[in-house]
Design a protein around this motif. Structure first.
Motif, PDB file in Angstrom:
ATOM      1  N   ASP A 267      38.018  29.580  51.910  1.00  0.00           N
ATOM      2  CA  ASP A 267      37.698  30.946  51.513  1.00  0.00           C
ATOM      3  C   ASP A 267      37.621  31.849  52.736  1.00  0.00           C
ATOM      4  O   ASP A 267      38.095  32.976  52.747  1.00  0.00           O
ATOM      5  CB  ASP A 267      36.362  30.983  50.758  1.00  0.00           C
ATOM      6  CG  ASP A 267      36.474  30.321  49.391  1.00  0.00           C
ATOM      7  OD1 ASP A 267      37.603  30.246  48.880  1.00  0.00           O
ATOM      8  OD2 ASP A 267      35.450  29.882  48.854  1.00  0.00           O
ATOM      9  N   SER A 424      38.218  40.364  48.579  1.00  0.00           N
ATOM     10  CA  SER A 424      37.327  39.760  47.583  1.00  0.00           C
ATOM     11  C   SER A 424      38.026  39.581  46.246  1.00  0.00           C
ATOM     12  O   SER A 424      37.818  38.591  45.546  1.00  0.00           O
ATOM     13  CB  SER A 424      36.067  40.620  47.411  1.00  0.00           C
ATOM     14  OG  SER A 424      36.432  41.952  47.062  1.00  0.00           O
ATOM     15  N   GLU A 425      38.890  40.578  45.873  1.00  0.00           N
ATOM     16  CA  GLU A 425      39.602  40.480  44.594  1.00  0.00           C
ATOM     17  C   GLU A 425      40.557  39.282  44.582  1.00  0.00           C
ATOM     18  O   GLU A 425      40.653  38.559  43.581  1.00  0.00           O
ATOM     19  CB  GLU A 425      40.390  41.768  44.319  1.00  0.00           C
ATOM     20  CG  GLU A 425      39.536  42.971  43.968  1.00  0.00           C
ATOM     21  CD  GLU A 425      39.153  43.784  45.175  1.00  0.00           C
ATOM     22  OE1 GLU A 425      38.670  44.913  45.001  1.00  0.00           O
ATOM     23  OE2 GLU A 425      39.337  43.280  46.310  1.00  0.00           O
ATOM     24  N   ALA A 427      40.331  36.518  46.447  1.00  0.00           N
ATOM     25  CA  ALA A 427      39.538  35.280  46.441  1.00  0.00           C
ATOM     26  C   ALA A 427      39.058  34.957  45.040  1.00  0.00           C
ATOM     27  O   ALA A 427      39.119  33.801  44.592  1.00  0.00           O
ATOM     28  CB  ALA A 427      38.360  35.417  47.397  1.00  0.00           C
ATOM     29  N   LEU A 428      38.587  35.980  44.312  1.00  0.00           N
ATOM     30  CA  LEU A 428      38.115  35.786  42.935  1.00  0.00           C
ATOM     31  C   LEU A 428      39.274  35.434  42.012  1.00  0.00           C
ATOM     32  O   LEU A 428      39.148  34.576  41.130  1.00  0.00           O
ATOM     33  CB  LEU A 428      37.415  37.061  42.446  1.00  0.00           C
ATOM     34  CG  LEU A 428      36.835  37.010  41.025  1.00  0.00           C
ATOM     35  CD1 LEU A 428      35.728  35.961  40.947  1.00  0.00           C
ATOM     36  CD2 LEU A 428      36.308  38.381  40.614  1.00  0.00           C
ATOM     37  N   PHE A 429      40.435  36.069  42.234  1.00  0.00           N
ATOM     38  CA  PHE A 429      41.606  35.810  41.398  1.00  0.00           C
ATOM     39  C   PHE A 429      42.031  34.343  41.472  1.00  0.00           C
ATOM     40  O   PHE A 429      42.285  33.711  40.447  1.00  0.00           O
ATOM     41  CB  PHE A 429      42.758  36.716  41.848  1.00  0.00           C
ATOM     42  CG  PHE A 429      44.076  36.390  41.188  1.00  0.00           C
ATOM     43  CD1 PHE A 429      44.351  36.813  39.901  1.00  0.00           C
ATOM     44  CD2 PHE A 429      45.051  35.640  41.853  1.00  0.00           C
ATOM     45  CE1 PHE A 429      45.563  36.502  39.288  1.00  0.00           C
ATOM     46  CE2 PHE A 429      46.255  35.336  41.256  1.00  0.00           C
ATOM     47  CZ  PHE A 429      46.512  35.766  39.971  1.00  0.00           C
ATOM     48  N   TRP A 430      42.114  33.781  42.686  1.00  0.00           N
ATOM     49  CA  TRP A 430      42.564  32.397  42.837  1.00  0.00           C
ATOM     50  C   TRP A 430      41.555  31.401  42.270  1.00  0.00           C
ATOM     51  O   TRP A 430      41.928  30.294  41.877  1.00  0.00           O
ATOM     52  CB  TRP A 430      42.846  32.083  44.299  1.00  0.00           C
ATOM     53  CG  TRP A 430      44.143  32.652  44.771  1.00  0.00           C
ATOM     54  CD1 TRP A 430      44.337  33.652  45.664  1.00  0.00           C
ATOM     55  CD2 TRP A 430      45.454  32.256  44.336  1.00  0.00           C
ATOM     56  NE1 TRP A 430      45.678  33.915  45.832  1.00  0.00           N
ATOM     57  CE2 TRP A 430      46.390  33.068  45.033  1.00  0.00           C
ATOM     58  CE3 TRP A 430      45.927  31.311  43.433  1.00  0.00           C
ATOM     59  CZ2 TRP A 430      47.761  32.946  44.844  1.00  0.00           C
ATOM     60  CZ3 TRP A 430      47.303  31.185  43.251  1.00  0.00           C
ATOM     61  CH2 TRP A 430      48.202  31.994  43.950  1.00  0.00           C
ATOM     62  N   LYS A 431      40.279  31.785  42.208  1.00  0.00           N
ATOM     63  CA  LYS A 431      39.284  30.894  41.620  1.00  0.00           C
ATOM     64  C   LYS A 431      39.383  30.856  40.095  1.00  0.00           C
ATOM     65  O   LYS A 431      39.075  29.842  39.466  1.00  0.00           O
ATOM     66  CB  LYS A 431      37.878  31.337  42.031  1.00  0.00           C
ATOM     67  CG  LYS A 431      37.532  31.027  43.484  1.00  0.00           C
ATOM     68  CD  LYS A 431      36.126  31.487  43.829  1.00  0.00           C
ATOM     69  CE  LYS A 431      35.792  31.161  45.285  1.00  0.00           C
ATOM     70  NZ  LYS A 431      34.433  31.636  45.660  1.00  0.00           N
ATOM     71  N   GLU A 432      39.832  31.966  39.507  1.00  0.00           N
ATOM     72  CA  GLU A 432      39.822  32.085  38.044  1.00  0.00           C
ATOM     73  C   GLU A 432      41.180  31.844  37.398  1.00  0.00           C
ATOM     74  O   GLU A 432      41.247  31.545  36.205  1.00  0.00           O
ATOM     75  CB  GLU A 432      39.333  33.487  37.655  1.00  0.00           C
ATOM     76  CG  GLU A 432      37.882  33.748  38.038  1.00  0.00           C
ATOM     77  CD  GLU A 432      37.421  35.137  37.627  1.00  0.00           C
ATOM     78  OE1 GLU A 432      38.306  35.959  37.260  1.00  0.00           O
ATOM     79  OE2 GLU A 432      36.202  35.400  37.667  1.00  0.00           O
TER      80      GLU A 432
END
Length: 518
Positions: A267, A424-425, A427-432
């Protein structure tokens, strides 16, 4: 003259590819529309490399090639290969660890392991086992198209109960008919002497080309073909890999190193890479308005245009080896299509990956590598606007050298129009994001031959080369003579064994009869 001959050869190949397609359509497809899976027929008429693979394996004899394609496509439909998934294979087969893909040989070919001691002949499960092997081959063919495999039969601690001739014949057919040009070599490790007779039968199923790919090795010489880092300890290697399921084993793709050295957290690496790239873009924008516009470059144009582009490129792109082939993906077109080409010279230590967004939305992408300590990748995590192109520079770090075993993985996923493209967007996108929505494409490394090695080969004296040929020829004659004597002794031993078995059987029968009559 050499160029003319090469052009004629290429034209001949193109002609035979077209002839094969036309004849297959009229002589085979016309007979029945349900004979093959329509997706396989569509691939055959679209992918030149697929048809060329069949032609090459059949020495460009169209008649033999057509028979091979017919058999191959019927098999693919019978085993439903286009719909074969992990969930359609019994779980216990994956858990057994009898078959799996892991590691590479010294030429950079993936290793396909068969642990023979874990295979027990069973007519009830033979069909599932065949589908299991087909699953692994199809999975690899989709991930690394055109790249051959090295099959390793690990026969340590195995015996006659582990030999299933029908299964062995099926595996050979997979490479001989169903997946042409897939076999690099077949390594037979520590084959028990008791299996010699069985392998004499196996050799009759192999063609001359396939027989030349058989390598019988022991612990003392297996490292001729596979480095110790890809061999388990019982083979004298240092690879501590232990098969377990789930998940399926795969290459260990990691984040490449950032500007200041290896990264600790993935991350954190994503944030650093994006911030670094944003900073570089902002700085370059003060010097040139061109940097604010998405740049599209056709690297298949003439060399003069390429030189002109070099003069106008940012410093990080200058000197990067430009790709000349393109993989057409669902989300991104990726250049090069298969491999990054590195060399020993300073000018050959940097390559370019070009991503072209073919969708109407933003596409997020990440680049991972199996050797994160060797390479710098910029940008390694970002997004690409609709219809735009992104240039990714891959450079060797420090004194490291590229290896044929090194791999790169380009991951891409389509973003919603409302999604942001900030640190941040992303990082959140790849997690979801769902794994099913992620497009993956793999690239391997190719080592360019250094000019010094070429010159040294050319500078060898003819007399020395002639002497080497004579030495090789005499050695080969001695080996063949020794092999012939060994085969004669083996045949004699087998004959003696049969005679002894008959004599023992006769004595047992005589003893039994004597006891019964008394």
């Amino acid at each position: 003259m050499a160029e003319t001959g090469q052009a004629e050869s290429e034209q001949d190949i193109e002609r035979k590819i077209e002839e094969t397609r036309q004849r297959f359509k009229s002589e085979y497809v016309g007979e029945s529309q349900d004979k093959y899976d329509s997706r396989d027929v569509e691939r055959l008429f679209k992918e030149d490399a697929l048809v060329e693979g069949y032609l090459t394996w059949r020495q460009f004899v169209v008649e033999d090639t057509l028979k091979m394609i017919d058999e191959s496509l019927q098999w693919r439909k019978e085993f439903t290969l286009n719909d074969l998934t992990e969930s359609s294979i019994p779980r216990w087969m994956f858990e057994s660890g009898a078959v799996f893909l892991h590691g590479y040989d010294k030429e950079g070919n993936k290793l396909f392991w068969f642990r023979v001691k874990l295979h027990i002949k069973d007519a009830k499960t033979i069909l599932d086992k065949k589908r299991y092997v087909a699953f692994w081959l199809e999975r690899y063919a989709k991930r690394e198209p055109g790249m051959p495999l090295t099959v390793v039969f690990d026969m340590s601690e195995s015996g006659l109960s582990n030999i299933d001739m029908d299964f062995v014949k099926y595996i050979i057919n997979c490479f001989k008919v169903y997946y042409p040009k897939f076999l690099s070599k077949m390594i037979m490790y520590e084959m028990p002497w008791i299996m010699n007779a069985a392998w004499k039968i196996v050799k009759t199923w192999l063609g001359p080309e396939a027989i030349s790919k058989l390598k019988f090795v022991t612990k003392s010489d297996i490292q001729t073909y596979v480095g110790p880092e890809h061999l388990p300890p019982h083979m004298g290697g240092t690879d501590q890999f232990k098969y377990s399921y789930p998940p399926l084993p795969d290459d260990d793709f990691q984040s490449p190193i950032c500007e200041n050295g290896p990264i600790v957290s993935e991350d954190e690496s994503d944030i650093k890479d994006i911030e670094s790239e944003s900073k570089e873009t902002l700085e370059s924008s003060f010097n040139s308005e061109q940097s604010l516009k998405p740049k599209k470059v056709n690297f298949l144009e003439d060399s003069q245009k390429s030189e002109d582009l070099d003069r106008g490129e940012p410093g990080r792109l200058r000197g990067a080896r430009k790709p000349t082939t393109t993989f057409k993906g669902t989300l991104l077109d990726i250049s090069p299509s298969e491999e990054l080409r590195f060399g020993a010279k300073e000018s050959e230590r940097k390559c370019l990956i070009i991503l072209n967004n073919v969708t109407k939305n933003h596409v997020a992408f990440k680049v991972r590598t199996t050797a994160p300590e060797k390479y710098r990748v910029k940008p390694s995590n970002s997004s690409c606007e609709p219809g735009a192109s992104v240039d990714i520079v891959v450079s060797l770090h420090g004194g490291f050298q590229a290896s044929p075993q090194d791999r790169f993985l380009v991951m891409a996923a389509e973003m919603e129009s409302s999604a942001g493209a900030g640190v941040s967007e992303l990082a959140l996108f790849w997690k979801e994001v769902s794994k099913a929505k992620v497009m993956e494409h793999r690239l391997r490394c190719h080592l360019l031959e250094s000019p010094k090695s070429i010159l040294s080969n050319l500078s060898e004296s003819p007399s020395a080369t002639s002497n080497e040929h004579q030495d090789l020829q005499s050695t080969l004659m001695r080996v063949m003579a020794t092999n012939s004597r060994l085969e004669q002794k083996l045949d004699s031993c087998v004959w003696t064994q049969k005679v002894l078995v008959l004599m023992v059987s006769f004595l047992l029968a005589l003893t039994t009869y004597s006891l019964w009559t008394s």
